[in-house]
Design an enzyme around this catalytic site. Structure first.
Site, PDB file in Angstrom:
ATOM      1  N   GLU A 162       0.851  -1.208   0.219  1.00 36.33           N
ATOM      2  CA  GLU A 162       0.021   0.022  -0.200  1.00 36.33           C
ATOM      3  C   GLU A 162       0.950   1.119  -0.051  1.00 36.33           C
ATOM      4  O   GLU A 162       0.495   2.241   0.691  1.00 36.33           O
ATOM      5  CB  GLU A 162      -0.950   0.016   1.283  1.00 36.33           C
ATOM      6  CG  GLU A 162      -1.755  -1.446   1.141  1.00 36.33           C
ATOM      7  CD  GLU A 162      -2.879  -1.398   2.237  1.00 36.33           C
ATOM      8  OE1 GLU A 162      -3.763  -1.995   1.990  1.00 36.33           O
ATOM      9  OE2 GLU A 162      -2.581  -0.623   3.647  1.00 36.33           O
ATOM     10  N   GLU A 195      -6.736  -8.075  -1.160  1.00 34.25           N
ATOM     11  CA  GLU A 195      -7.124  -7.971   0.081  1.00 34.25           C
ATOM     12  C   GLU A 195      -8.650  -7.755  -0.034  1.00 34.25           C
ATOM     13  O   GLU A 195      -8.936  -6.689  -0.493  1.00 34.25           O
ATOM     14  CB  GLU A 195      -6.593  -6.881   0.877  1.00 34.25           C
ATOM     15  CG  GLU A 195      -5.159  -7.048   1.314  1.00 34.25           C
ATOM     16  CD  GLU A 195      -4.745  -6.158   2.445  1.00 34.25           C
ATOM     17  OE1 GLU A 195      -5.531  -5.081   2.842  1.00 34.25           O
ATOM     18  OE2 GLU A 195      -3.446  -6.243   2.898  1.00 34.25           O
TER      19      GLU A 195
END
Length: 655
Positions: free
Chosen positions: A231, A303
């Site tokens: 991320e 995710e």
């Protein structure tokens, strides 16, 4: 993510995207809120998913049933899909982290994932669990032996998606980075132009790469793919940083394949897609927009949130409804990773924290990482598990394995620990400091507590700036009040403490005991040093010339505690109990009668407890118990009298 000159904000980037039906926009320049957006992007109602997730879904072909067998396998990224030995392969992955699971239960949890219908385990490697001091690595003891966990995955016929950081987030302390980095006053983490940070990253990769390389699928192991960082677009916009990380792996014979994982809006804004890598979406389902970024490389859901994290002070344990999204992913033959399949526990000091980018709205993560996942904290299948299993079975060749039985439980009569030692009798040699500084700078201390002490005689109220994270104030050894960085209705806000008026103007001993939670692990507040990082004022005047005592609460310090010789009269006590067990098994220890502190069982630090909840029970797995005599030790910041500890079968209520 902070705005950069000449660039759109995250809010603008989201506004440009095709909307996700039913999902509220909940994103700003603040990193923590962006994590909330990732979750909300998966909360669309089932009816809203009637439209395809992508106008051009991957080609539908039979799922390869190959499993890791010790032979070399070729895993490739090609034509918008994954290929295994030249055949299309769909990753059906579930996340679990070996550092959060007792080593003795690794195989059980892996078998639970396989029995649910998954073919891959996604796992973080937490750098700070492996390197406690610069150059001091431990890759083999206890839950740190990630290579052994990967070999068990192979033995159980499961592939591995490896997520080794260096930064992982994961609601783990400092996002997995070692706290010793904070000893550098001007450290810039996740920055290729910071020489101290990159030297540490290079050392980390050089040490773990030799353990990873033989476990790659090409070398007969189960690792299909490695993730570069995590991320990053939600933090920075320097593509060359990610490229430098990839180059580090390649220098050590790890040539991928690689994936990145991030929110789609952030990748679009920051332009941080790494050419030639798979593009993993965290919480996003707009595969068409993502495919335009990735070109011919695969796009997948890296995710998909089966639950959510819980902070101290939340009203209840968080959860999520992932079934509608899972159904569409399977119908469209998408590769995915369930975050989490099994969450586990933030044993020890592992739990991290979140905060706004200006360090406000601090939210520490609870000890349990149950996450509301299909397999709960102690390995029991929830109802979601069986729902997901039935759905996965309908999209899988062959028959799924039987669901493994849950580990056995135990219960015992309430135990009441008695006062054993006082923190005040175990202070180390003081360090003289002019003004407070972070514990990492003063002592090289990454967790634990600190005491500041000096004589005062001025009049007025006490103000403490920069409490990180919970401070108790004592005057002449009597408790006065506490300050908390956490905002909660039961806690008094602000930085001011009113000292007893009868002592004003008279010489008095002022002591401030500061407890810490985990370091912030997400966004731009990650340089989150602990202790006191601001000034202390009395009557508006800055107080200088302090004695400071670092209390690391590590194993060596705890083992060296000097016991009480007289009855205690002030808080800051350790309590101890010994009791017999005929059999061992899993259980929870109910700390509802206590206030705030830490709990050990037979030398294992289970983690933190705090009366504000929602967690009141700490998980103790069977391997931490012993047949025969067992010892429970706890430190409570407030209590001076004991309370019972009761055993319980579950984290909270029933499934």
């Amino acid at each position: 993510m902070a705005n950069h000159d000449g660039e759109d904000s995250d809010e603008d980037a989201v506004q440009r995207l095709p909307p996700i039906a039913g999902a509220e926009r909940h994103v700003s320049c603040n990193g923590m809120r962006r994590r909330d957006f990732l979750r909300l992007s998966l909360l669309a109602p089932l009816a809203a998913l009637a439209t395809p997730l992508d106008a051009a879904p991957p080609v539908r072909r039979p799922q390869s049933e190959r499993t890791p067998d010790g032979h070399s396998h070729r895993f490739e990224l090609s034509a918008r899909q994954f290929l295994l030995d030249g055949e299309p392969f769909v990753i059906r992955s579930g996340g679990m982290h070996p550092i959060r699971i007792p080593r003795e239960y690794w195989r059980h949890r892996i078998r639970m994932a396989k029995a649910m219908g998954l073919n891959t385990v996604a796992m973080y490697v937490m750098w700070n669990a492996l390197e406690s001091e610069p150059g001091k690595f431990d890759l083999t003891t206890g839950r740190r032996d990630f290579a052994h966990f990967i070999r068990i995955c192979q033995e159980e016929g499961m592939w591995v998606y490896l997520r080794p950081g260096p930064y992982v987030c994961g609601e783990w302390d400092f996002g997995g980075l070692p706290a010793y980095l904070l000893r550098h006053p001007d450290i810039r983490v996740r920055d290729k132009d910071d020489p101290d940070y990159m030297a540490a990253v290079g050392r980390y990769v050089a040490v773990i790469a030799p353990a990873v390389e033989p476990l790659l699928a090409a070398n007969g192991g189960p690792i299909l793919m490695l993730q570069i960082e995590n991320e990053y677009a939600s933090f920075g916009h320097d593509l060359s940083y990610l490229e430098a990380l990839r180059a580090l792996w390649e220098q050590h014979d790890i040539h991928g394949p690689f994936s990145i994982a991030d929110g789609l809006a952030q990748v679009r804004q920051a332009h941080t897609y790494v050419a030639g890598a798979a593009l993993g979406l965290d919480g996003d389902t707009d595969f068409a927009v993502a495919q335009a970024i990735a070109g011919e490389m695969p796009v997948w859901m890296s995710e998909g949130y089966t639950g959510w994290l819980t902070h101290w002070g939340d009203a209840s344990f968080a959860g999520n409804d992932f079934l509608p999204t899972l159904r569409r992913l399977l119908d469209e033959n998408r590769s995915f990773n369930l975050y989490m399949e099994h969450g586990g526990t933030n044993f020890g000091f592992g739990a991290g924290a979140n905060a706004h980018d200006d360090h406000s709205h601090f939210q520490p993560v609870i000890t349990s990482y149950d996450y509301g996942a299909p397999v709960d904290e102690r390995g029991v299948a929830r109802s979601d598990y069986f729902t997901f299993r039935a759905l996965l079975a309908s999209h899988t060749k062959g028959t799924l394995p039987e669901v493994p039985a849950a580990p056995p439980t135990i219960s015992f009569a309430p135990v009441t620990p008695q006062p054993f030692a006082s923190l005040w009798d175990n202070l180390p040699q003081a360090k003289r400091v002019d003004r407070p500084q972070g514990n990492e700078l003063l002592f090289g201390q990454g967790q634990g507590l600190v005491v500041y002490r000096r004589l005062v005689s001025a009049d007025g109220d006490l103000e403490i700036d920069g409490v990180r994270d919970y401070a108790l104030v004592f005057q002449d050894r009597r408790y006065v009040d506490c300050l908390s960085r956490v905002e909660h209705p039961s806690l008094r806000p602000g930085n001011r403490v009113v000292l007893p008026r009868e002592t004003r103007g008279k010489p008095a001993l002022l002591e401030i005991l500061v407890d810490s939670f985990g370091h912030v692990g997400y966004g731009h507040a990650m340089v989150d040093r602990k202790g006191i990082v601001g000034d202390i004022r009395l009557g508006g005047e800055i107080l200088r010339d302090w004695e400071a005592f670092g209390l690391p609460f590590d194993d060596a310090w705890i083992e060296g505690l000097a016991p009480l010789h007289t009855a205690p009269s002030r808080s800051g006590l350790f309590f101890k109990a010994a009791f017999q067990l005929d059999d061992v098994g899993d259980c929870y220890l109910d700390m509802g009668g206590w206030n705030k502190g830490y709990l050990w069982v037979n030398g294992h630090l289970l983690g933190r407890y705090w009366h504000i909840g929602p967690q009141q029970r700490l998980y103790c797995p069977a391997p931490f118990w012993r047949q025969g005599e067992n010892e429970v030790l706890l430190f409570d910041l407030h209590r001076v009298t004991p309370a019972p500890i009761r055993s319980a079968p579950t984290l909270a209520g029933e499934h």
